[in-house]
Design an enzyme around this catalytic site. Structure first.
Site, PDB file in Angstrom:
ATOM      1  N   MET A   1       0.814  -1.229   0.000  1.00 39.04           N
ATOM      2  CA  MET A   1       0.000   0.000   0.000  1.00 39.04           C
ATOM      3  C   MET A   1       0.847   1.279   0.000  1.00 39.04           C
ATOM      4  SD  MET A   1      -2.747  -1.742   0.081  1.00 39.04           S
ATOM      5  CE  MET A   1      -2.788  -3.501   0.342  1.00 39.04           C
ATOM      6  N   CYS A   2       2.059   1.157  -0.541  1.00 37.90           N
ATOM      7  CA  CYS A   2       2.950   2.337  -0.612  1.00 37.90           C
ATOM      8  C   CYS A   2       3.238   2.921   0.772  1.00 37.90           C
ATOM      9  CB  CYS A   2       2.374   3.420  -1.523  1.00 37.90           C
ATOM     10  SG  CYS A   2       2.174   2.898  -3.217  1.00 37.90           S
TER      11      CYS A   2
END
Lengths: 421, 79
Positions: A373-374
């Site tokens: 999710m970065c």
């Protein structure tokens, strides 16, 4: 009273079978689906206008209507977050671009610092990391606690009179943590620091009042708020937007470019236009206006109330199975409407979990996102290793989801837990 | 196919040539062996997409097991 079943009908993709299966869309934290009202607004532009907008560019009838409608949309976005004026709303491509604008144009000296957190999306951390590398300024990181919440004393320790700006995520896209924005703003302002909040996951689900919060800059992506892709906004207090330097330069940001004695002397427009170089995404802007109209008609309080009930059931249902580790706080009141989880057994890669729900169920496709999710730094901080394949599966909710879908998911998850090592 | 996608396809093929069949978890762990080919974010989504493409082309077969998906190279396109 909101008739939620009617709202769901505004999203045609949910009312059709896909490869013979019903879709359950649990990936709204990445991208919200678009209601018919949004693409009709965009269609109006592409079908009946299709012309240049922007300050004083094309003064013919289609140009004037394009400019009027896009400025009307800007006003709608200003009302959506309760900005003082539409001049405080800069059109961007997304929240990432908004954060890059603030970081890149921030006037900061070498002996000053930037404070951010370990829970930031890369979009909230890397622009400031890059800025500090370029300027020699210090980047200070406030570590989130292992449950994804924050201790305010950590902010008090990191923020000092040399802090230029504090950048943090209001609602985490990984843990769902809702950060104590008002408290952090207060601490920052006591030291004369500015605050930029990443509202990408917060604003589509909660009422956001930038004046009440006294936040200096905020960014959001309209595509997570039922709007079109490629549109976002940067909010900034007008006097602070004036203090930022230039970002992209070219057409539409200038009052004049004088050529005298062999020298170019540009004179730039004031905010918000000084940040909007080149022709813009006019169709997207109209879609953005329609999206916030749509959400406001439902009512952000209604959305939040419903989502909180749903995310409580989702969170508690996943925890009850006792087979999955959930990232983030275990109190649903501290969370946004998303749950990131991974099998405790560590027997399989997160991509397989997502693929199972996408492809292996008999009647449904449950669409979720897997990965990191970065937000890699936080995962390294709590002992996971994205580089070695550690990650999570994220189920995220929005206005079109139903309790029935959550129950279908939880039953499928229970069966999944039985079917794995 | 872009160069980026082609590299990930080669990444999956190289891994399966070393270990056939392999689970997704094993494939992800072996990406380190071919850092120039196994491109993209460390979350591995690009590698999965490349693997799914090979399944569609009939080069690789994928089946569900208690340890997740198992990928088996059926016919090596480079041989």
């Amino acid at each position: 009273m909101v008739v939620w079943s009617r709202i769901r009908k505004d999203f045609p993709v949910l009312n059709e079978l896909y490869e013979g299966k019903s879709l359950i869309y649990f990936d709204s934290a990445c991208m919200a689906l678009k209601p018919v009202q949004v693409w009709e607004a965009m269609e109006y532009y592409y079908k009946y206008l299709g012309a240049c907008g922007g300050a004083g560019r094309s003064t013919h009838s289609l140009g004037i209507e394009t400019s009027l409608l896009t400025e009307e949309s800007r006003q709608k976005l200003a009302s959506f977050i309760n900005a003082k004026s539409s001049n405080e709303i800069v059109w961007t491509r997304n929240a990432t671009e908004g954060l890059n604008i603030v970081a890149a144009t921030l006037p900061i000296k070498k002996d000053e610092n930037v404070v951010t957190t370990s829970l930031e999306h890369h979009s909230g951390m890397l622009p400031f990391f890059k800025k500090c590398q370029e300027t020699g300024s210090e980047l200070r990181i406030v570590n989130a606690k292992s449950d994804g919440t924050f201790d305010l004393t950590d902010f008090e320790e990191k923020i000092d009179d040399k802090t230029k700006i504090v950048s943090f995520v209001h609602a985490s896209n990984l843990t769902g943590t809702i950060a104590p924005l008002e408290d952090i703003v207060k601490i920052a302002h006591e030291h004369g620091a500015w605050v930029v909040s990443d509202e990408a996951q917060y604003a589509p689900h909660h009422k956001l009042d930038v004046q009440k919060l006294d936040v200096d800059f905020s960014v959001l992506s309209v595509h997570k708020a039922c709007g079109p892709t490629g549109v976002g906004i940067l909010y900034g207090k007008y006097e602070l937007l004036e203090k930022l330097g230039m970002f992209l330069v070219g057409g539409d940001v200038i009052e004049d470019v004088v050529y005298r004695d062999g020298k170019i002397i540009p004179k730039y427009l004031p905010p918000p236009h000084k940040f909007e170089a080149g022709l813009q995404n006019y169709g997207g802007m109209l879609g953005a206006g329609a999206a916030v109209d749509y959400l406001q008609k439902i009512g952000l309080d209604n959305i939040h109330k419903r989502e909180q009930a749903f995310s409580r059931r989702l969170l508690e249902g996943v925890l009850e199975l006792e087979k999955f580790e959930v990232l983030g706080p275990l109190d649903y009141k501290q969370r946004a409407a998303l749950v990131s989880f991974r099998p405790k057994s560590d027997s399989m890669n997160h991509n397989d979990v997502t693929e199972y729900f996408n492809e292996m169920l008999p009647h449904n496709k449950i669409l979720m996102r897997s990965g990191n999710m970065c937000v890699h730094p936080f995962q390294y901080q709590i002992g996971m290793s994205p580089a070695k394949g550690d990650g999570v599966t994220r189920a995220s909710l929005y206005i079109y989801n139903t309790m029935e879908e959550i129950e279908i998911f939880l039953t499928a998850l229970e069966n999944f837990a039985k079917a794995i090592n | 196919m872009s160069d980026f996608e082609e590299r990930n396809v080669q990444c999956v093929l190289k891994i399966l040539r070393k270990k056939n069949p392999a689970t997704t978890k094993e494939i992800m762990a072996m990406r380190d062996l071919f850092p120039d080919l196994c491109a993209g974010c460390s979350s591995g989504g690009d590698v999965i997409l490349a693997g799914k493409q090979l399944v569609e082309e009939g080069i690789v077969k994928r089946k569900w097991t208690v340890e997740g998906f198992e990928w088996k190279l059926l016919s090596d396109p480079d041989k």
